[in-house]
Design a protein around this motif. Structure first.
Motif, PDB file in Angstrom:
ATOM      1  N   TRP A 166       0.831  -1.201   0.000  1.00 29.28           N
ATOM      2  CA  TRP A 166       0.000   0.000   0.000  1.00 29.28           C
ATOM      3  C   TRP A 166       0.864   1.250   0.000  1.00 29.28           C
ATOM      4  O   TRP A 166       1.871   1.309   0.711  1.00 29.28           O
ATOM      5  N   PRO A 167       0.541   2.294  -0.782  1.00 25.81           N
ATOM      6  CA  PRO A 167      -0.608   2.462  -1.684  1.00 25.81           C
ATOM      7  C   PRO A 167      -0.303   2.111  -3.134  1.00 25.81           C
ATOM      8  O   PRO A 167      -0.932   2.646  -4.056  1.00 25.81           O
ATOM      9  N   LEU A 168       0.644   1.245  -3.374  1.00 30.20           N
ATOM     10  CA  LEU A 168       1.032   0.896  -4.735  1.00 30.20           C
ATOM     11  C   LEU A 168       0.046  -0.092  -5.348  1.00 30.20           C
ATOM     12  O   LEU A 168      -0.627  -0.835  -4.645  1.00 30.20           O
ATOM     13  N   VAL A 169      -0.006  -0.086  -6.673  1.00 34.10           N
ATOM     14  CA  VAL A 169      -0.675  -1.156  -7.414  1.00 34.10           C
ATOM     15  C   VAL A 169       0.404  -2.177  -7.734  1.00 34.10           C
ATOM     16  O   VAL A 169       1.261  -1.931  -8.579  1.00 34.10           O
ATOM     17  N   PRO A 170       0.442  -3.301  -7.034  1.00 35.17           N
ATOM     18  CA  PRO A 170       1.555  -4.241  -7.207  1.00 35.17           C
ATOM     19  C   PRO A 170       1.631  -4.770  -8.629  1.00 35.17           C
ATOM     20  O   PRO A 170       0.623  -4.864  -9.330  1.00 35.17           O
ATOM     21  N   PRO A 171       2.823  -5.117  -9.086  1.00 32.07           N
ATOM     22  CA  PRO A 171       2.979  -5.647 -10.444  1.00 32.07           C
ATOM     23  C   PRO A 171       2.293  -6.985 -10.607  1.00 32.07           C
ATOM     24  O   PRO A 171       2.225  -7.785  -9.682  1.00 32.07           O
ATOM     25  N   GLN A 172       1.780  -7.198 -11.798  1.00 28.72           N
ATOM     26  CA  GLN A 172       1.135  -8.463 -12.137  1.00 28.72           C
ATOM     27  C   GLN A 172       1.811  -9.013 -13.380  1.00 28.72           C
ATOM     28  O   GLN A 172       2.009  -8.303 -14.359  1.00 28.72           O
ATOM     29  N   SER A 173       2.192 -10.268 -13.359  1.00 30.69           N
ATOM     30  CA  SER A 173       2.868 -10.855 -14.506  1.00 30.69           C
ATOM     31  C   SER A 173       1.884 -11.114 -15.634  1.00 30.69           C
ATOM     32  O   SER A 173       0.667 -11.126 -15.443  1.00 30.69           O
ATOM     33  N   LYS A 174       2.425 -11.353 -16.810  1.00 31.24           N
ATOM     34  CA  LYS A 174       1.619 -11.577 -18.007  1.00 31.24           C
ATOM     35  C   LYS A 174       0.704 -12.780 -17.862  1.00 31.24           C
ATOM     36  O   LYS A 174      -0.410 -12.793 -18.368  1.00 31.24           O
ATOM     37  N   ASP A 175       1.178 -13.786 -17.143  1.00 29.44           N
ATOM     38  CA  ASP A 175       0.415 -15.019 -17.008  1.00 29.44           C
ATOM     39  C   ASP A 175       0.121 -15.358 -15.549  1.00 29.44           C
ATOM     40  O   ASP A 175      -0.173 -16.500 -15.213  1.00 29.44           O
ATOM     41  N   GLY A 176       0.157 -14.348 -14.677  1.00 32.16           N
ATOM     42  CA  GLY A 176       0.053 -14.628 -13.252  1.00 32.16           C
ATOM     43  C   GLY A 176      -1.315 -14.480 -12.652  1.00 32.16           C
ATOM     44  O   GLY A 176      -1.458 -14.591 -11.438  1.00 32.16           O
ATOM     45  N   GLY A 177      -2.327 -14.185 -13.483  1.00 29.55           N
ATOM     46  CA  GLY A 177      -3.661 -14.024 -12.923  1.00 29.55           C
ATOM     47  C   GLY A 177      -3.701 -12.921 -11.895  1.00 29.55           C
ATOM     48  O   GLY A 177      -3.276 -11.800 -12.151  1.00 29.55           O
ATOM     49  N   LYS A 178      -4.194 -13.247 -10.700  1.00 31.91           N
ATOM     50  CA  LYS A 178      -4.286 -12.253  -9.632  1.00 31.91           C
ATOM     51  C   LYS A 178      -3.168 -12.401  -8.599  1.00 31.91           C
ATOM     52  O   LYS A 178      -3.270 -11.888  -7.491  1.00 31.91           O
ATOM     53  N   SER A 179      -2.104 -13.081  -8.979  1.00 35.63           N
ATOM     54  CA  SER A 179      -0.997 -13.301  -8.056  1.00 35.63           C
ATOM     55  C   SER A 179      -0.070 -12.087  -8.054  1.00 35.63           C
ATOM     56  O   SER A 179       1.062 -12.144  -8.499  1.00 35.63           O
ATOM     57  N   TYR A 180      -0.574 -10.957  -7.546  1.00 38.80           N
ATOM     58  CA  TYR A 180       0.177  -9.710  -7.602  1.00 38.80           C
ATOM     59  C   TYR A 180       1.471  -9.804  -6.792  1.00 38.80           C
ATOM     60  O   TYR A 180       2.547  -9.511  -7.296  1.00 38.80           O
ATOM     61  N   GLU A 400      13.218  -3.310 -15.303  1.00 38.98           N
ATOM     62  CA  GLU A 400      13.601  -2.358 -14.265  1.00 38.98           C
ATOM     63  C   GLU A 400      12.591  -1.221 -14.172  1.00 38.98           C
ATOM     64  O   GLU A 400      12.266  -0.753 -13.072  1.00 38.98           O
ATOM     65  N   LEU A 401      12.091  -0.776 -15.322  1.00 35.53           N
ATOM     66  CA  LEU A 401      11.102   0.308 -15.322  1.00 35.53           C
ATOM     67  C   LEU A 401       9.827  -0.102 -14.600  1.00 35.53           C
ATOM     68  O   LEU A 401       9.193   0.715 -13.927  1.00 35.53           O
ATOM     69  N   CYS A 402       9.448  -1.357 -14.726  1.00 32.82           N
ATOM     70  CA  CYS A 402       8.294  -1.840 -13.959  1.00 32.82           C
ATOM     71  C   CYS A 402       8.523  -1.613 -12.474  1.00 32.82           C
ATOM     72  O   CYS A 402       7.661  -1.067 -11.769  1.00 32.82           O
ATOM     73  N   ALA A 403       9.702  -2.009 -11.987  1.00 30.75           N
ATOM     74  CA  ALA A 403       9.990  -1.891 -10.554  1.00 30.75           C
ATOM     75  C   ALA A 403      10.067  -0.427 -10.129  1.00 30.75           C
ATOM     76  O   ALA A 403       9.448  -0.021  -9.138  1.00 30.75           O
ATOM     77  N   TYR A 404      10.823   0.372 -10.859  1.00 25.97           N
ATOM     78  CA  TYR A 404      11.027   1.762 -10.457  1.00 25.97           C
ATOM     79  C   TYR A 404       9.759   2.601 -10.611  1.00 25.97           C
ATOM     80  O   TYR A 404       9.450   3.444  -9.761  1.00 25.97           O
ATOM     81  N   GLU A 405       9.020   2.410 -11.699  1.00 23.20           N
ATOM     82  CA  GLU A 405       7.792   3.180 -11.861  1.00 23.20           C
ATOM     83  C   GLU A 405       6.765   2.803 -10.794  1.00 23.20           C
ATOM     84  O   GLU A 405       6.018   3.666 -10.322  1.00 23.20           O
ATOM     85  N   THR A 406       6.738   1.538 -10.409  1.00 22.73           N
ATOM     86  CA  THR A 406       5.778   1.118  -9.386  1.00 22.73           C
ATOM     87  C   THR A 406       6.037   1.835  -8.069  1.00 22.73           C
ATOM     88  O   THR A 406       5.111   2.364  -7.442  1.00 22.73           O
ATOM     89  N   VAL A 407       7.302   1.884  -7.616  1.00 22.70           N
ATOM     90  CA  VAL A 407       7.587   2.511  -6.322  1.00 22.70           C
ATOM     91  C   VAL A 407       7.661   4.026  -6.412  1.00 22.70           C
ATOM     92  O   VAL A 407       7.646   4.708  -5.386  1.00 22.70           O
ATOM     93  N   ALA A 408       7.729   4.585  -7.633  1.00 25.01           N
ATOM     94  CA  ALA A 408       7.804   6.037  -7.785  1.00 25.01           C
ATOM     95  C   ALA A 408       6.470   6.650  -8.187  1.00 25.01           C
ATOM     96  O   ALA A 408       6.098   7.720  -7.699  1.00 25.01           O
ATOM     97  N   LEU A 409       5.731   5.970  -9.083  1.00 27.35           N
ATOM     98  CA  LEU A 409       4.511   6.533  -9.650  1.00 27.35           C
ATOM     99  C   LEU A 409       3.253   5.790  -9.220  1.00 27.35           C
ATOM    100  O   LEU A 409       2.154   6.210  -9.547  1.00 27.35           O
ATOM    101  N   GLY A 410       3.421   4.678  -8.512  1.00 26.58           N
ATOM    102  CA  GLY A 410       2.265   3.938  -8.008  1.00 26.58           C
ATOM    103  C   GLY A 410       1.913   2.704  -8.798  1.00 26.58           C
ATOM    104  O   GLY A 410       1.308   1.777  -8.276  1.00 26.58           O
ATOM    105  N   TRP A 411       2.279   2.680 -10.081  1.00 25.75           N
ATOM    106  CA  TRP A 411       2.033   1.501 -10.908  1.00 25.75           C
ATOM    107  C   TRP A 411       2.845   1.659 -12.184  1.00 25.75           C
ATOM    108  O   TRP A 411       3.416   2.720 -12.451  1.00 25.75           O
TER     109      TRP A 411
END
Length: 652
Positions: A166-180, A400-411
């Motif tokens: 919280w308050p991030l939208v956790p990353p979701q893999s291409k084939d991971g369903g709801k396993s954020y 890397e952009l997935c990780a950094y954008e998530t913790v910087a921009l929320g998703w």
């Protein structure tokens, strides 16, 4: 501000890679224009035309068609489908788009990949407030009584869980369903800290019955940050922007968002989420260990370094732990973080072999790994890019952009581009980098962490460091003002690399197995290995709990407390004392640390204090800081290291 994205209004182009539309969907522009210019009048139904066939013949033809069509519908549905319009989205053979169908490509706008920044506070204020009207206390605070200090780690039946999202939208893999959260935990050192207990074993960090806590030591990594200035994913943004400026770049399909994507990341400093992490951690530490403040006889001294994110991490943690204003409740000792200054919280500054080719062996093996693990991702994504060639390094930077954008921009829109297996490989590449650069797989792993271990020993025993032969700072550590030895609580703020090295210096051998670049070994509580997201995530921490138990008072003083100053609240040297090491809320077994594997209290993760101290002293004696850090050797990427020291052939 940089120019606003204009990609959506910059026209379109069709990529040669885009499949042509079926011929029956392509309108003939010549026919259309000629129809518009025709002077032939529209005919009403059944209106005779001068050139029409006889009326009787037309009636018979229509009747025959009416009889034939139902038969076609019944016996030839495939023929019917062939007569109906189709599209790549609804073809007879695909309920979903074919794997490499790219859709219609839109040309990237000229600002695609541009670096976008913001400025706060507004320039007109020059960062100054009107103190005449604002900022002066006006009184009328109302009643301000406080309650008792909390001690949840001692009194609560269970341990609070940190999911790190919280308050991030956790990353979701291409084939991971709801396993954020599963994808979250493959981000290595770029993962927000979370309760690691399920990943290690089932010993709860709650103080076991019959014991009470008397002292606690905290070593805390800074919160989530932007990429460092020295590297990170900015290279991908530069490449995209350069190609977009030429006017021939286009993205389609799941990469279409890149047509107007801009690079919004800063560098080096904490993100808003990173500030929140440390504030929340400070609150949590007060809730768990606040009662230990009653043992202080003077203001606490906590430590950090001069680097901006280190200093701000400490300030945010202190605001959470003490509340605001906190400045009059604590002393913050700030060590210089620069080359040539001894500082156990940034030891690589005085360890040349920690920053030369010996430190890069992990990066070389990580590159080997991703060249294989991301090859298919490059093949999958390249057809969606028109006018620019992708390579493995580009695709890795997208992760890397997935990780950094998530913790910087929320998703981040980059996260769902990759499969669960590709995220697992991304996390493993960071395992290779950290283990072989700073941990058990590094020739300087223990040397980098040994300075903090020496300071921990001094605090546990109440005895000053005898020889400053590592990264410790004699000026600060020999002073009772800047380095007191009688505090119930200690808190130090450091980097991911130092958490990594301290784990090696403590000889926590469950993380010591060799990592091979060509496969991803299984990780589980029963099969532990080095995993960076568990060991050194953003805001990760190691806590050393010093427990005592009157029920073990029959033990002799010589076998328990090394000194009368073991911790401030000690009333009797006859009390049994033990140490537990808690890594991101997971109690670690200490089987690799001297005789701790056979110590009383082992079943709850404890090592008797005297045994713990003797084991650490032996580790300090074994490490040759000068030889390991300054020795003339280069360890190749294929050489196996599992003890955090150079191979024996390089030791003096």
């Amino acid at each position: 501000m940089s120019p606003s994205p204009t990609g959506k209004g910059s026209g379109s182009s069709r990529s040669p890679a885009t499949p042509p539309l079926p011929t029956h969907l392509v309108r003939d522009r010549r026919d259309s224009s000629e129809s518009a210019r025709s002077s032939t009048p529209l005919l009403l139904p059944d209106t005779p035309h001068p050139t029409s066939v006889p009326h009787r013949l037309r009636v018979l033809t229509i009747a025959a068609l009416l009889l034939t069509i139902p038969l076609v519908l019944i016996f030839s549905p495939r023929l019917l489908r062939s007569l109906l319009p189709s599209s790549p989205h609804h073809s007879p053979h695909h309920s979903h788009p074919p794997p490499y169908w790219t859709g219609t490509a839109t040309r990237a706008g000229p600002s695609a990949g541009a670096h976008e920044t913001a400025h706060w506070p507004p320039k007109e204020t020059d960062g100054k407030k009107d103190e005449k009207y604002f900022g002066t206390p006006v009184g009328y605070e109302g009643p301000t009584p406080t309650g008792a200090e909390p001690e949840a780690v001692q009194t609560a039946p269970v341990y609070s869980i940190n999911k790190g999202a919280w308050p991030l939208v956790p990353p979701q893999s291409k084939d991971g369903g709801k396993s954020y959260l599963k994808a979250f935990h493959h981000l290595g050192n770029l993962c927000p800290a979370f309760t690691a207990e399920p990943y290690i074993h089932d010993i709860t960090p709650v103080i076991p019955p019959g014991y009470e806590i008397g002292q606690v030591h905290l070593l805390h990594r800074h919160g989530a940050r932007y990429p460092t200035s020295a590297g990170g994913p900015v290279g991908f943004a530069i490449k995209v922007h350069e190609h977009a400026q030429r006017g021939k770049l286009a993205f389609s399909g799941e990469l279409a968002f890149l047509n107007d994507w801009t690079y919004k990341l800063g560098a080096d400093i904490l993100t808003p989420f990173g500030r929140e992490q440390l504030f929340t951690s400070g609150v949590g530490f007060r809730v768990r260990y606040g009662h230990l403040l009653e043992g202080f006889k003077r203001l606490p001294v906590f430590r950090t370094t001069t680097q901006d994110r280190m200093l701000k991490s400490a300030h945010n943690w202190l605001a959470g732990f003490f509340g605001i204003p906190y400045e009059e409740q604590v002393h913050l000792s700030v060590g210089v973080e620069a080359a040539g200054f001894n500082n156990s919280l940034v030891p690589q500054k005085i360890c040349p072999n920690a920053v030369n080719a010996n430190a890069r062996r992990g990066g070389l093996n990580a590159a080997r790994h991703i060249n294989i693990s991301l090859a298919h991702a490059v093949e999958r994504l390249q057809p969606l890019v028109h006018g620019m060639n992708l390579n493995v390094a580009d695709v890795y930077k997208m992760q890397e952009l997935c990780a950094y954008e998530t913790v910087a921009l929320g998703w981040s829109a980059f996260c769902t581009l990759f499969t669960e297996k590709e995220w697992e490989s991304f996390g493993y590449s960071l395992d290779l980098i950290f283990d072989q650069g700073f941990g058990f797989g590094s020739p300087t792993g223990k040397a980098q962490g040994i300075g903090y271990v020496q300071e921990l020993l001094a605090r546990l025993t109440g005895e000053r460091i005898e020889s400053h032969n590592s990264s410790t700072n004699a000026t600060l550590d020999d002073s009772p003002v800047t380095f007191p030895l009688d505090q119930p609580i200690y808190a130090d703020f450091t980097h991911d690399t130092v958490l990594t090295s301290v784990v090696a210096a403590l000889n926590l051998t469950q993380f010591a197995s060799h990592l091979s670049w060509d496969r991803v070994p299984r990780f589980s509580p029963h099969n532990p290995r080095w995993k960076t997201s568990v060991i050194a995530p953003f805001a990760g921490n190691i806590v050393f709990q010093v427990l005592r138990s009157p029920s073990h008072s029959s033990l002799s003083p010589s076998s328990t407390s090394p000194s009368s100053h073991s911790f401030a609240s000690s009333e009797s040297h006859l009390e049994w004392k033990g140490v537990r090491v808690v890594l991101n809320d997971a109690v670690l077994r200490l089987d690799g640390l001297g005789a701790c594997g056979a110590s009383t209290g082992r079943e709850v993760g404890l090592c008797e204090l005297g045994t713990f101290v003797r084991a650490l002293r032996e580790t300090v004696r074994e490490v040759d800081f000068v030889g390991d850090c300054f020795g003339d050797y280069v360890v190749g990427p294929d050489e196996v290291i599992e003890d955090g020291r150079p191979p024996r052939k390089y030791r003096s």
